[in-house]
Design a protein around this motif. Structure first.
Motif, PDB file in Angstrom:
ATOM      1  N   LYS A  39      44.201  34.041  66.193  1.00 19.31           N
ATOM      2  CA  LYS A  39      43.629  33.694  64.893  1.00 19.31           C
ATOM      3  C   LYS A  39      43.560  34.890  63.939  1.00 19.31           C
ATOM      4  O   LYS A  39      43.186  34.730  62.771  1.00 19.31           O
ATOM      5  N   SER A  40      43.884  36.072  64.439  1.00 18.44           N
ATOM      6  CA  SER A  40      43.710  37.277  63.625  1.00 18.44           C
ATOM      7  C   SER A  40      44.525  37.253  62.336  1.00 18.44           C
ATOM      8  O   SER A  40      44.022  37.605  61.266  1.00 18.44           O
ATOM      9  N   THR A  41      45.775  36.815  62.425  1.00 16.29           N
ATOM     10  CA  THR A  41      46.624  36.792  61.218  1.00 16.29           C
ATOM     11  C   THR A  41      46.149  35.749  60.205  1.00 16.29           C
ATOM     12  O   THR A  41      46.011  36.080  59.013  1.00 16.29           O
ATOM     13  N   PRO A  42      45.875  34.489  60.629  1.00 15.92           N
ATOM     14  CA  PRO A  42      45.332  33.526  59.659  1.00 15.92           C
ATOM     15  C   PRO A  42      44.019  33.981  59.041  1.00 15.92           C
ATOM     16  O   PRO A  42      43.794  33.773  57.838  1.00 15.92           O
ATOM     17  N   ILE A  43      43.164  34.633  59.833  1.00 10.00           N
ATOM     18  CA  ILE A  43      41.892  35.127  59.299  1.00 10.00           C
ATOM     19  C   ILE A  43      42.140  36.254  58.305  1.00 10.00           C
ATOM     20  O   ILE A  43      41.492  36.327  57.252  1.00 10.00           O
ATOM     21  N   LEU A  44      43.086  37.135  58.615  1.00 18.68           N
ATOM     22  CA  LEU A  44      43.440  38.215  57.694  1.00 18.68           C
ATOM     23  C   LEU A  44      43.917  37.640  56.357  1.00 18.68           C
ATOM     24  O   LEU A  44      43.486  38.103  55.285  1.00 18.68           O
ATOM     25  N   ILE A  45      44.754  36.635  56.427  1.00 16.64           N
ATOM     26  CA  ILE A  45      45.256  36.000  55.204  1.00 16.64           C
ATOM     27  C   ILE A  45      44.111  35.338  54.444  1.00 16.64           C
ATOM     28  O   ILE A  45      43.982  35.490  53.219  1.00 16.64           O
ATOM     29  N   GLY A  46      43.254  34.620  55.168  1.00 17.16           N
ATOM     30  CA  GLY A  46      42.140  33.925  54.535  1.00 17.16           C
ATOM     31  C   GLY A  46      41.170  34.879  53.854  1.00 17.16           C
ATOM     32  O   GLY A  46      40.737  34.636  52.717  1.00 17.16           O
ATOM     33  N   LEU A  47      40.837  35.973  54.525  1.00 15.50           N
ATOM     34  CA  LEU A  47      39.906  36.950  53.951  1.00 15.50           C
ATOM     35  C   LEU A  47      40.530  37.671  52.760  1.00 15.50           C
ATOM     36  O   LEU A  47      39.837  37.998  51.792  1.00 15.50           O
ATOM     37  N   THR A  48      41.839  37.921  52.834  1.00 14.87           N
ATOM     38  CA  THR A  48      42.531  38.549  51.709  1.00 14.87           C
ATOM     39  C   THR A  48      42.494  37.637  50.484  1.00 14.87           C
ATOM     40  O   THR A  48      42.243  38.094  49.354  1.00 14.87           O
ATOM     41  N   ILE A  49      42.722  36.355  50.710  1.00 17.34           N
ATOM     42  CA  ILE A  49      42.644  35.379  49.610  1.00 17.34           C
ATOM     43  C   ILE A  49      41.235  35.356  49.022  1.00 17.34           C
ATOM     44  O   ILE A  49      41.056  35.303  47.801  1.00 17.34           O
ATOM     45  N   TRP A  50      40.229  35.420  49.902  1.00 14.15           N
ATOM     46  CA  TRP A  50      38.840  35.439  49.440  1.00 14.15           C
ATOM     47  C   TRP A  50      38.573  36.655  48.547  1.00 14.15           C
ATOM     48  O   TRP A  50      37.930  36.537  47.496  1.00 14.15           O
ATOM     49  N   LEU A  51      39.073  37.809  48.952  1.00 15.45           N
ATOM     50  CA  LEU A  51      38.902  39.028  48.147  1.00 15.45           C
ATOM     51  C   LEU A  51      39.604  38.888  46.798  1.00 15.45           C
ATOM     52  O   LEU A  51      39.079  39.334  45.768  1.00 15.45           O
ATOM     53  N   VAL A  52      40.768  38.262  46.792  1.00 13.84           N
ATOM     54  CA  VAL A  52      41.504  38.045  45.540  1.00 13.84           C
ATOM     55  C   VAL A  52      40.716  37.108  44.622  1.00 13.84           C
ATOM     56  O   VAL A  52      40.613  37.357  43.406  1.00 13.84           O
ATOM     57  N   ILE A  53      40.152  36.054  45.200  1.00 13.62           N
ATOM     58  CA  ILE A  53      39.346  35.114  44.412  1.00 13.62           C
ATOM     59  C   ILE A  53      38.164  35.838  43.767  1.00 13.62           C
ATOM     60  O   ILE A  53      37.870  35.663  42.573  1.00 13.62           O
ATOM     61  N   GLN A  54      37.489  36.670  44.549  1.00  9.34           N
ATOM     62  CA  GLN A  54      36.351  37.419  44.016  1.00  9.34           C
ATOM     63  C   GLN A  54      36.795  38.407  42.936  1.00  9.34           C
ATOM     64  O   GLN A  54      36.075  38.636  41.956  1.00  9.34           O
ATOM     65  N   THR A  55      37.970  38.971  43.120  1.00  7.01           N
ATOM     66  CA  THR A  55      38.513  39.883  42.107  1.00  7.01           C
ATOM     67  C   THR A  55      38.729  39.160  40.786  1.00  7.01           C
ATOM     68  O   THR A  55      38.335  39.640  39.710  1.00  7.01           O
ATOM     69  N   ILE A  56      39.339  37.987  40.857  1.00  3.05           N
ATOM     70  CA  ILE A  56      39.617  37.200  39.654  1.00  3.05           C
ATOM     71  C   ILE A  56      38.318  36.797  38.961  1.00  3.05           C
ATOM     72  O   ILE A  56      38.170  36.953  37.736  1.00  3.05           O
ATOM     73  N   LEU A  57      37.354  36.295  39.734  1.00  7.80           N
ATOM     74  CA  LEU A  57      36.074  35.880  39.155  1.00  7.80           C
ATOM     75  C   LEU A  57      35.363  37.047  38.478  1.00  7.80           C
ATOM     76  O   LEU A  57      34.777  36.889  37.395  1.00  7.80           O
ATOM     77  N   THR A  58      35.450  38.210  39.106  1.00  8.91           N
ATOM     78  CA  THR A  58      34.760  39.377  38.563  1.00  8.91           C
ATOM     79  C   THR A  58      35.467  39.917  37.318  1.00  8.91           C
ATOM     80  O   THR A  58      34.822  40.226  36.314  1.00  8.91           O
ATOM     81  N   LEU A  59      36.794  40.015  37.376  1.00  5.04           N
ATOM     82  CA  LEU A  59      37.543  40.536  36.234  1.00  5.04           C
ATOM     83  C   LEU A  59      37.480  39.594  35.028  1.00  5.04           C
ATOM     84  O   LEU A  59      37.624  40.029  33.883  1.00  5.04           O
ATOM     85  N   LYS A  60      37.247  38.317  35.290  1.00  2.00           N
ATOM     86  CA  LYS A  60      37.070  37.359  34.195  1.00  2.00           C
ATOM     87  C   LYS A  60      35.617  37.314  33.712  1.00  2.00           C
ATOM     88  O   LYS A  60      35.246  36.459  32.892  1.00  2.00           O
ATOM     89  N   ASN A  61      34.813  38.229  34.267  1.00  2.82           N
ATOM     90  CA  ASN A  61      33.404  38.385  33.865  1.00  2.82           C
ATOM     91  C   ASN A  61      32.559  37.128  34.107  1.00  2.82           C
ATOM     92  O   ASN A  61      31.577  36.890  33.398  1.00  2.82           O
ATOM     93  N   ILE A  62      32.948  36.351  35.114  1.00  2.29           N
ATOM     94  CA  ILE A  62      32.176  35.151  35.455  1.00  2.29           C
ATOM     95  C   ILE A  62      30.766  35.526  35.910  1.00  2.29           C
ATOM     96  O   ILE A  62      29.788  34.824  35.604  1.00  2.29           O
ATOM     97  N   TYR A  63      30.658  36.647  36.623  1.00  2.00           N
ATOM     98  CA  TYR A  63      29.371  37.051  37.162  1.00  2.00           C
ATOM     99  C   TYR A  63      28.522  37.838  36.162  1.00  2.00           C
ATOM    100  O   TYR A  63      27.289  37.777  36.216  1.00  2.00           O
ATOM    101  N   SER A  64      29.176  38.580  35.273  1.00  2.00           N
ATOM    102  CA  SER A  64      28.440  39.532  34.437  1.00  2.00           C
ATOM    103  C   SER A  64      28.069  39.028  33.046  1.00  2.00           C
ATOM    104  O   SER A  64      27.191  39.602  32.404  1.00  2.00           O
TER     105      SER A  64
END
Length: 238
Positions: A39-64
């Motif tokens: 499961k390590s590779t699917p989890i790596l991909i999933g967590l990477t996608i999660w980090l990308v999602i958080q990056t997009i939300l943050t750079l679009k100033n959704i949180y701030s």
């Protein structure tokens, strides 16, 4: 993004986040279960996608931008999904099988990432992006967990010089340290639930890349402690 923030601070934190991700995958790949290792590779991909999602939300100033919404958007879109994922893992049979197959020693070493996190928080305080209470000069003693982790892992789990009870107590104390800084971070961030640090709010976690702290690093460390505590309690019963 935080204006006029030295690049090395963001770079150090970004590398710390990547290190946390790689350490977590290292833990999975050292599992005693072949099913978990696969499961390590699917989890790596999933967590990477999660980090990308958080990056997009943050750079679009959704949180701030809208800090008056309740619940705060970072809790709704960043923190809550991770908490629900952890609950799901502990509540399901397959999730518990995954949890129980992870190596305790590797989980303990994971806490080393708390050292650079605390250094970054201190730098952010010097640059007026977090309040002093979030640093080791204030109410945050989380760095103790990072400093002691390799000693607990080596002497307690490699050399077996420490009892399981001692390792369990260490995990409980370090979990308490983590909860302490999480509470202080949330109540000092600009939001309807802000309780203190009005003179210097915790604006960092609402900006890239520091939003990765509450939405990724903290949940990973929290999961590590809960997993370790579960394993140690099970071993004590046996």
């Amino acid at each position: 993004m935080i204006n006029n923030l030295p690049t090395f601070i963001s770079l150090t934190f970004g590398l710390t986040t990547i290190a946390t991700l790689l350490l977590f995958i290292w833990i999975i790949r050292n599992s005693n279960s072949e099913t978990t290792r696969k499961k390590s590779t699917p989890i790596l991909i999933g967590l990477t996608i999660w980090l990308v999602i958080q990056t997009i939300l943050t750079l679009k100033n959704i949180y701030s931008t809208d800090t008056n919404s309740f619940p705060p958007k970072i809790m709704l879109f960043g923190i809550l999904p991770t908490i629900l994922t952890i609950i799901l893992l502990f509540a399901t049979q397959k999730g518990r099988q995954f949890i129980d197959s992870l190596p305790l020693k590797n989980l303990t070493y994971l806490n080393i990432v708390r050292i650079p996190v605390e250094i970054v928080l201190f730098w952010l305080f010097l640059n007026k992006a977090v309040p002093e209470l979030m640093t080791f000069e204030g109410r945050n003693f989380d760095i103790i967990a990072g400093i002691t982790a390799p000693f607990i892992a080596y002497f307690g789990l490699t050399k077996t010089k420490l009892s399981r009870q001692t390792i369990l107590i260490w995990n409980l104390i370090c979990l308490g340290l983590l909860i302490n800084i999480v509470v202080n971070a949330l109540f000092s961030a600009p939001s309807p639930i802000q309780k203190f640090a009005f003179e210097q709010p915790n604006i960092a976690i609402l900006n890239f890349p520091f939003s990765w702290l509450p939405t990724f690093i903290v949940p990973i460390v929290l999961f590590g402690h809960l997993t370790s505590i579960r394993q140690l309690i099970k071993q004590k019963k046996n």
